[in-house]
Design an enzyme around this catalytic site. Structure first.
Site, mmCIF file in Angstrom:
data_model
loop_
_atom_site.group_PDB
_atom_site.id
_atom_site.type_symbol
_atom_site.label_atom_id
_atom_site.label_comp_id
_atom_site.label_asym_id
_atom_site.label_seq_id
_atom_site.Cartn_x
_atom_site.Cartn_y
_atom_site.Cartn_z
ATOM 1 N N ARG A 154 0.851 -1.199 0.000
ATOM 2 C CA ARG A 154 0.000 0.000 0.000
ATOM 3 C C ARG A 154 0.876 1.235 0.000
ATOM 4 N NH1 ARG A 154 -2.479 -1.654 5.572
ATOM 5 N NH2 ARG A 154 -0.398 -2.539 5.583
ATOM 6 N N LYS A 204 -4.444 -11.139 -7.437
ATOM 7 C CA LYS A 204 -4.218 -9.699 -7.289
ATOM 8 C C LYS A 204 -5.509 -8.909 -7.579
ATOM 9 C CE LYS A 204 -2.319 -5.647 -7.369
ATOM 10 N NZ LYS A 204 -1.601 -4.971 -6.337
ATOM 11 N N ASN A 208 -7.896 -6.771 -4.741
ATOM 12 C CA ASN A 208 -8.204 -5.340 -4.851
ATOM 13 C C ASN A 208 -9.692 -5.097 -5.066
ATOM 14 O OD1 ASN A 208 -5.677 -4.469 -4.323
ATOM 15 N ND2 ASN A 208 -5.237 -3.623 -6.340
ATOM 16 N N CYS A 260 -4.711 2.168 -8.073
ATOM 17 C CA CYS A 260 -4.942 0.713 -8.087
ATOM 18 C C CYS A 260 -6.414 0.328 -8.078
ATOM 19 C CB CYS A 260 -4.237 0.079 -6.910
ATOM 20 S SG CYS A 260 -2.488 0.505 -6.876
HETATM 21 C C1 UGA Z 1 -4.154 -0.874 -2.653
HETATM 22 C C2 UGA Z 1 -4.166 -2.193 -1.877
HETATM 23 O O1 UGA Z 1 -4.563 -1.948 -0.528
HETATM 24 C C3 UGA Z 1 -2.783 -2.839 -1.901
HETATM 25 O O2 UGA Z 1 -2.822 -4.092 -1.246
HETATM 26 C C4 UGA Z 1 -2.357 -3.047 -3.363
HETATM 27 O O3 UGA Z 1 -1.056 -3.591 -3.461
HETATM 28 C C5 UGA Z 1 -2.376 -1.701 -4.072
HETATM 29 O O4 UGA Z 1 -3.709 -1.140 -3.987
HETATM 30 C C6 UGA Z 1 -1.976 -1.954 -5.509
HETATM 31 O O5 UGA Z 1 -2.739 -2.612 -6.224
HETATM 32 O O6 UGA Z 1 -0.865 -1.588 -5.895
HETATM 33 P P1 UGA Z 1 -3.345 1.631 -2.139
HETATM 34 O O7 UGA Z 1 -4.166 2.013 -3.329
HETATM 35 O O8 UGA Z 1 -1.943 2.112 -2.048
HETATM 36 O O9 UGA Z 1 -3.269 0.018 -2.000
HETATM 37 O O10 UGA Z 1 -4.069 2.199 -0.825
HETATM 38 P P2 UGA Z 1 -5.197 1.678 0.196
HETATM 39 O O11 UGA Z 1 -4.680 1.867 1.562
HETATM 40 O O12 UGA Z 1 -5.680 0.332 -0.162
HETATM 41 O O13 UGA Z 1 -6.355 2.741 -0.039
HETATM 42 C C7 UGA Z 1 -7.047 2.836 -1.275
HETATM 43 C C8 UGA Z 1 -8.165 3.840 -1.171
HETATM 44 O O14 UGA Z 1 -9.237 3.331 -0.370
HETATM 45 C C9 UGA Z 1 -7.792 5.184 -0.555
HETATM 46 O O15 UGA Z 1 -8.367 6.223 -1.326
HETATM 47 C C10 UGA Z 1 -8.416 5.142 0.828
HETATM 48 O O16 UGA Z 1 -8.752 6.426 1.303
HETATM 49 C C11 UGA Z 1 -9.655 4.307 0.567
HETATM 50 N N1 UGA Z 1 -10.188 3.634 1.769
HETATM 51 C C12 UGA Z 1 -9.462 2.666 2.377
HETATM 52 C C13 UGA Z 1 -11.443 3.961 2.252
HETATM 53 O O17 UGA Z 1 -12.144 4.840 1.699
HETATM 54 N N2 UGA Z 1 -11.937 3.295 3.343
HETATM 55 C C14 UGA Z 1 -11.226 2.339 3.964
HETATM 56 O O18 UGA Z 1 -11.748 1.769 4.962
HETATM 57 C C15 UGA Z 1 -9.965 2.008 3.480
#
Ligand code: UGA
Length: 431
Positions: A154, A204, A208, A260
């Site tokens: 992440r 993967k 996601n 992602c």
């Molecule tokens: C995501 C996945 O979590 C990783 O495991 C994966 O490797 C990555 O995509 C990828 O495919 O490369 P990332 O996009 O960096 O990681 O960030 P996240 O922490 O997953 O958050 C994604 C989005 O969801 C953010 O905009 C966050 O604000 C939102 N989110 C997350 C929510 O709105 N609510 C939540 O409870 C959690």
């Protein structure tokens, strides 16, 4: 091991540094010469906690070097990671041109055995296709293996995730490749799953898409909370106590962004379409997510009727905290809607502001949070940066033209905000 990583983006850079830190010799190759020069001088191309220190440490120990010469990388390494971008195309398909360009270069330049590891998120069947390309380009079966090894890190926690992942998944048919991967991942303690390339590639997308669906699900429940007077924080907490559900990824808000989830959910729907599977749940998750970002605009239009000449402050521009990445960030959709409604926009972000500055010229960029709030008719919180937890509410009330906060990330204590005389809106909180 001698490792080459092709692509110095989030995944490539973190993978390079991670393996270098573990004592391997890494050449990280990128076509962007400016990036290569900066990285060789210890200047990171992205913001990621701990990355600069690790970069400097690995450069000093001479475990890592950056180059724009892919042939040098191929010649000097036994294992070659492909970590180039696989962006979204307009029709939700994936643009694989960078991967295939790299594949062509590798297959035309290997003289003896190389293990090629695909880290980029790629459509199911890519490993097989790449294998075929190598054979068609005259590379002998003995000279290569192709492995699918998707990345799960992440942004904002990328280095932590590299070393402390929940699992490592390795998709390959060859015992020789499996042996090298086993050795490479020897220092890792999490479960390593050896499976077919197709299974690895699909895992993967499935992961996601599942997480994105979980967020959209809780967001729809939050929207209902707003209508019926229930509290999303309590609903999510109580749901999360059920071990089968887990409390993670149940934070309601203005939706997910980044490079992602938006891309991978659409790609999975597209892949499903090609195989006659209609991914209704994932389609729904995408639709809910796209609507979620319009909630602050709806609240504002209900309140003011017209936004003409209203000063609206955006707090937080990156798609999540602890990163300067603004790709598909909800804040950008909100800014665009505000521009369409002729509002005057002021914005603040601790790190990402210069990235947005390159996109919109007619908005006011503030490097101090309280400058962004002065004379404002409403604050919209788009990213839950830590520093927004300790807002001086009294100062905000006094300096705004009209005291109003739309908390797109449900991070403030609504009761405290209202007690200060500030109108407060959240995504499904009763307080
Ligand atoms: C995501 C996945 O979590 C990783 O495991 C994966 O490797 C990555 O995509 C990828 O495919 O490369 P990332 O996009 O960096 O990681 O960030 P996240 O922490 O997953 O958050 C994604 C989005 O969801 C953010 O905009 C966050 O604000 C939102 N989110 C997350 C929510 O709105 N609510 C939540 O409870 C959690």
């Amino acid at each position: 091991m001698e490792i080459c990583v092709i692509g110095a983006g989030y995944v490539g850079l973190v993978t390079s540094l991670g393996f270098a830190k573990l004592g391997n010799n890494v050449i990280c190759v990128d076509i962007d010469i400016n990036k290569v020069v900066s990285l060789n001088n210890g200047i990171p191309s992205i913001y990621e906690e701990g990355l600069e220190d690790m970069l400097i440490e690995c450069l000093e120990k001479k475990n890592i070097t950056f180059s724009n010469n892919i042939i040098e990388g191929i010649e000097k390494s036994n294992v070659i990671f492909i970590a180039v971008g696989t962006p979204e195309k307009n029709d939700w398909d994936i643009d694989m041109s960078q991967v295939y360009e790299v594949i062509s270069q590798i297959s035309n330049n290997i003289l003896n055995y190389r293990l090629i590891v695909i880290k980029s998120t790629v459509p199911i069947g890519t490993q097989k296709k790449v294998n075929k390309i190598f054979l068609e380009n005259g590379v002998s079966v003995d000279s290569f293996d192709i492995v699918s090894n998707p990345e799960f890190l992440r942004e904002g926690r990328a280095l932590h995730d590299f070393f402390n992942g929940d699992r490592i998944i390795i998709g390959c048919d060859s015992l020789r490749a499996k042996k090298i991967m086993k050795e490479l991942y020897e220092p890792f303690t999490c479960e390593i799953i050896y499976t077919s390339p197709e299974t690895a590639e699909l895992t993967k997308y499935a992961s996601n898409a599942f997480l994105a669906s979980k967020i959209s699900f809780i967001n729809e429940i939050a929207n209902l909370c707003n209508k019926v007077g229930a509290d999303i924080e309590t609903v999510a907490y109580a749901m999360g106590l059920d071990e089968r559900i887990s409390p993670k990824f149940l934070r309601a808000g203005i939706g997910y962004g980044g490079s992602c989830f938006p891309k991978d959910t659409k790609a999975l729907v597209k892949i499903g379409d090609k195989h006659g599977i209609d991914f209704k749940i994932v389609r729904g998750a995408i639709e809910v997510n796209e609507k979620q970002r319009f909630i602050p605009i709806r609240i504002l239009l209900n309140k003011y009727g017209s936004l003409e000449k209203k000063i609206i402050t955006i707090l937080g521009l990156s798609f999540k905290p602890k990163t300067d990445d603004i790709r598909d960030s909800p804040s950008l959709t909100i800014i665009e809607e505000l521009i369409k409604n002729n509002a005057n926009i002021k914005c603040y972000d601790p790190i990402a502001i210069d990235k947005v500055r390159n996109i919109y010229s007619n908005i006011m960029y503030c490097y101090n949070l309280y400058d962004a709030i002065e004379n404002s008719d409403c604050i919209i919180i788009c990213t839950e940066w830590d520093e927004f937890n300790s807002l001086n509410l009294g100062k905000i009330k006094d300096s705004m033209n009209y005291p109003m906060i739309i908390d797109g990330r449900n991070m403030l204590d609504g009761k405290k905000v209202r007690e200060k005389g500030i109108e407060y809106y959240s995504i499904g909180k009763s307080n």
